[in-house]
Write a protein that holds these residues in place. Structure first.
Motif, PDB file in Angstrom:
ATOM      1  N   UNK A  67      11.008 -31.141 -39.287  1.00  0.00           N
ATOM      2  CA  UNK A  67      10.878 -31.073 -37.692  1.00  0.00           C
ATOM      3  C   UNK A  67      12.371 -30.695 -37.265  1.00  0.00           C
ATOM      4  N   UNK A  68      12.987 -30.143 -38.007  1.00  0.00           N
ATOM      5  CA  UNK A  68      14.614 -29.863 -37.502  1.00  0.00           C
ATOM      6  C   UNK A  68      14.540 -28.324 -36.633  1.00  0.00           C
ATOM      7  N   UNK A  69      14.858 -28.223 -35.393  1.00  0.00           N
ATOM      8  CA  UNK A  69      14.988 -26.996 -34.727  1.00  0.00           C
ATOM      9  C   UNK A  69      16.013 -26.275 -35.345  1.00  0.00           C
ATOM     10  N   UNK A  70      15.872 -24.987 -35.428  1.00  0.00           N
ATOM     11  CA  UNK A  70      16.828 -23.937 -35.892  1.00  0.00           C
ATOM     12  C   UNK A  70      17.174 -23.050 -34.948  1.00  0.00           C
ATOM     13  N   UNK A  71      18.074 -23.389 -33.947  1.00  0.00           N
ATOM     14  CA  UNK A  71      18.261 -22.303 -32.860  1.00  0.00           C
ATOM     15  C   UNK A  71      19.025 -21.181 -33.435  1.00  0.00           C
ATOM     16  N   UNK A  72      19.505 -21.131 -34.766  1.00  0.00           N
ATOM     17  CA  UNK A  72      20.228 -19.856 -34.829  1.00  0.00           C
ATOM     18  C   UNK A  72      20.280 -19.518 -36.505  1.00  0.00           C
ATOM     19  N   UNK A  73      19.965 -18.473 -37.106  1.00  0.00           N
ATOM     20  CA  UNK A  73      20.010 -18.048 -38.439  1.00  0.00           C
ATOM     21  C   UNK A  73      20.774 -16.621 -38.483  1.00  0.00           C
TER      22      UNK A  73
ATOM     23  N   UNK B  88      15.870 -17.624 -48.399  1.00  0.00           N
ATOM     24  CA  UNK B  88      15.805 -18.142 -46.894  1.00  0.00           C
ATOM     25  C   UNK B  88      14.737 -19.115 -46.973  1.00  0.00           C
ATOM     26  N   UNK B  89      13.631 -18.631 -47.394  1.00  0.00           N
ATOM     27  CA  UNK B  89      12.281 -19.565 -47.392  1.00  0.00           C
ATOM     28  C   UNK B  89      12.474 -20.937 -47.761  1.00  0.00           C
TER      29      UNK B  89
ATOM     30  N   UNK C  64      23.931 -18.973 -43.063  1.00  0.00           N
ATOM     31  CA  UNK C  64      24.359 -19.609 -41.768  1.00  0.00           C
ATOM     32  C   UNK C  64      23.271 -20.011 -41.040  1.00  0.00           C
TER      33      UNK C  64
ATOM     34  N   UNK D  48      13.731 -14.315 -50.835  1.00  0.00           N
ATOM     35  CA  UNK D  48      12.959 -15.640 -50.658  1.00  0.00           C
ATOM     36  C   UNK D  48      13.634 -16.770 -50.620  1.00  0.00           C
TER      37      UNK D  48
ATOM     38  N   UNK E  34      14.580 -22.875 -45.228  1.00  0.00           N
ATOM     39  CA  UNK E  34      13.897 -23.141 -44.204  1.00  0.00           C
ATOM     40  C   UNK E  34      12.908 -23.927 -44.344  1.00  0.00           C
ATOM     41  N   UNK E  35      12.160 -24.183 -45.337  1.00  0.00           N
ATOM     42  CA  UNK E  35      10.780 -24.787 -45.460  1.00  0.00           C
ATOM     43  C   UNK E  35      11.098 -26.345 -45.274  1.00  0.00           C
TER      44      UNK E  35
ATOM     45  N   UNK F 280      13.518 -27.741 -43.761  1.00  0.00           N
ATOM     46  CA  UNK F 280      13.829 -28.169 -42.364  1.00  0.00           C
ATOM     47  C   UNK F 280      12.769 -28.061 -41.369  1.00  0.00           C
ATOM     48  N   UNK F 281      11.750 -27.144 -41.670  1.00  0.00           N
ATOM     49  CA  UNK F 281      10.452 -27.041 -40.930  1.00  0.00           C
ATOM     50  C   UNK F 281       9.636 -28.477 -41.286  1.00  0.00           C
TER      51      UNK F 281
END
Lengths: 452, 452
Positions: B414-420, B403-404, B430, B401, B407-408, B410-411
């Motif tokens: 409103x930051x786009x995450x083109x790669x994880x 990673x959640x 990364x 968890x 990422x939360x 960032x969401x």
């Protein structure tokens, strides 16, 4: 004009044949028919293709094959009897099946390919007889006549580009129904070579492209392609429409309704594919269409897990400063004819994800030993029980935060996620779990996006 | 016994030298001293290393160099004067700096390396003079005397394993202070070759391992290594303790306090590293220790973004069925001496993440053209403004968890995450973002884990 392909279960016996004919004749657009070999009539039955493989092996090993060939022939006789096809008309099909052992083949692989192909060939010839008997102008067309040229190994062929110019010159009139056998083509030397298993889908797609169909209808035994495997999720939602590449991504991890190699000719010809149920042709099925202009209705289209993966984790200090490191690993794999699936890398770590099906335990040892010896990593770990879950959807493209919605239910269910690979494809996210968690992961993600 | 290395800013002028000497003499364990070249005395000053590079270039181009060499010498004279070192004692250092142009070098690269190395060499010699003047038994030791042997290109050398057996035989008595110049070693042919820039850290680590130190103290101009870059996050938390590999992962994307190549000898010798501030030696600084037995206090240790990346996205239908595809791409890169950083792959897609610093615009065009020609992808896209954010922590290992939680925020922003890319390393995740979002991403993640 529509190309209509019927799967083996849709042509298993007379009753199914009758239903297929109803479908063909219900729409005057349905002009090109592609047959599979007869499938199982009941759960204890054997598919004709499997009987043909048995037949070929008996011939190759000089064993008695009369019983096997009898079983095969019986299957066609039963269908012919259902439609009162006169024995005289059926005779050439039966004779040909009996004569196969006396043919000359360049090697055993060609023998195998030719025996297998006769499941489809016999069914197509029989279908055209039945249609003629019912008063339709039907013509049985062999791959030789149509010009379906292939290269590759006899049992894993690939269509040649010249097939399409040959098909361009194939002439037929507006009133006739053409019946093609699926699954195989003809090599340059004139021998039969089959596509990979399930390859009748490929023949249908080649014909749809080559004969400029407006639609490729693929009749099978399910109402639609579902957003998740019905064996994992109860009553999953049917996918009414998706793009070619969504289908491709879902196929990768396990959606097997439609053969993924069959997508290529459809894509090249821009021909929509409609997967439908022979038993319920009135249902809309699933439409597979080009990406261009596609408006996704949902964020996620489907979720699927494949459990046939393994991972090799390597750690070596300052690995990413060692030039040629990846090349050396790939060369070790190439030496054993092993391809990798994915290769997520950290700073000093790399994980090779492999298809477990291409490896036996001995080969795993050999590869790990060679890597240890040639690469000398500080740490090497083999993870045997890897599953890959794919979450696929055109609606995910350029959308922030989807990954969060995917991972939250996994966190809630306490499912470890040893790998996440997002960013290579824009319409899917790939999640690695241990295989014991794969079904749970699919259910958790499915319910997040499709609840109610 | 402790090895103590001082950075350039800690040895920029007499006052800083005095502070360094206070530190050295405050702890009888501090017996081996490694010097950098003098850093900037003020914001408008030029580092001695940069002056030496200028000096070398002027010599190589037959331009007047007297002014430059004067500036360099002046820096040492000022320090010597601060301690009243008699001019006669300083003379050999000055003469040597003046005589450099008359030396013979195998080629321009060796000339450059030797000129550069004299920043450290002169500073070490001067430090031993000053210590002697203050009544300490101090000895200036050159890499030749100690046996610091290197291979590689003259300006990017690597230590040879035999260095450690030579250092094992290097004898010194219990009362003396040894002063070594950092940054360079001696090739087998007897020439000077420097490590990469900032390489005095490497010399210190080599000596710490080779002379069996119990601690490697690295004195610099910050109180500690912080959990985030203070230029991005206001008053970030200091990291009191972390593992070698956490340091390594953080260095990768941009933490530059400690040279990452210097970690290797420390790891090999199992020697803890203490990064401390010359101006505040009473503060604990950051301790970098072996992984074994380390008990992480927090989940996340640090967050950092590197903005010097670019990505090449390739899509080709049925790519993962094409064997040798990756090998072909890697061969194209190898032809241009380009290494890749990461290579996340989808089913039919692959993204190559590259260090933008190793590519000029022309090379980008050349590589893209060659890939288009030899690989013929359906889609090829060059993304120039890629940033990689690393979230690092031993505490993340085997934790569900995290990673959640990363990422939360960032969401939410409103930051786009083109790669994880999760799963290659077990102690880091990364995340790829566009460079414009990188700082925002670091702040968002930092505040999630370190709020209050």
């Amino acid at each position: 004009m529509k190309v209509v392909k019927f799967g083996g279960s849709s042509l298993a016996d007379g009753e199914h044949f009758a239903q297929a004919i109803n479908i063909i004749t219900a729409d005057p657009q349905r002009r090109v028919i592609v047959t599979s070999a007869p499938g199982k009539r009941n759960s204890k039955d054997t598919k004709v293709t499997d009987l043909l493989i048995q037949y070929a092996n008996e011939v190759l090993n000089n064993k008695p094959y009369q019983q096997t060939v009898g079983q095969i022939i019986n299957c066609y006789v039963e269908i012919a009897n259902y439609f009162n096809v006169p024995p005289k008309k059926l005779a050439p099909i039966i004779d040909r099946l009996k004569e196969l052992p006396s043919w000359h083949f360049p090697n055993h692989n060609y023998l195998m390919a030719t025996f297998k192909a006769h499941g489809e060939r016999s069914n197509a010839e029989l279908m055209s007889l039945i249609l003629q008997q019912q008063g339709y102008e039907a013509r049985f067309v062999t791959p030789t006549e149509a010009g379906i040229r292939v290269t590759g190994t006899p049992n894993n062929a690939t269509v040649m580009p010249e097939t399409y110019s040959l098909l361009d010159h194939f002439s037929f009139n507006d009133s006739e129904l053409l019946v093609f056998p699926g699954f195989y083509g003809i090599t340059l030397a004139g021998h039969i070579a089959t596509f990979s298993r399930g390859g009748s889908d490929i023949t249908g797609a080649i014909l749809a492209r080559g004969l400029h169909a407006t639609m490729y209808e693929n009749f099978t035994d399910v109402d639609a392609i579902y957003a998740a495997n019905p064996a994992v999720v109860d009553h999953p939602q049917a996918i009414t429409k998706m793009t070619y590449r969504e289908m491709r991504e879902l196929s990768y991890a396990g959606f097997s309704v439609f053969h993924d190699e069959a997508l290529i000719p459809a894509i090249q010809g821009n021909i929509p594919i409609n997967v439908k149920n022979t038993q319920h042709p009135e249902k809309p099925g699933t439409l597979i269409v080009p990406d261009k202009g596609f408006q996704p209705a949902d964020i996620v289209t489907g979720v699927v897990s494949g459990k046939h993966f393994a991972a090799l984790y390597l750690h070596k200090y300052l690995l990413n400063k060692e030039s040629g490191f990846t090349l050396r690993i790939l060369n070790i794999l190439a030496r054993h004819d092993i391809s990798y699936e994915h290769m997520p890398s950290g700073i000093d770590d790399i994980t090779l994800i492999l298809d477990r099906n291409q490896l036996d335990d001995e080969l795993v040892d050999v590869i790990c030993n060679e890597i240890q010896e040639e690469i000398n990593p500080d740490q090497l770990e083999w993870i045997d029980n890897y599953a890959i879950t794919m979450v696929v959807g055109e609606g995910m493209r350029n959308r922030t935060g989807v990954i969060n919605d995917i991972l939250t239910p996994l966190t809630e269910e306490n499912i470890p996620v040893p790998m996440i690979n997002q960013g290579a494809s824009r319409i899917s996210i790939m999640i690695g779990t241990y295989d014991r968690d794969a079904d749970k992961a699919v259910r958790a993600i499915y319910h997040r996006f499709f609840a109610n």
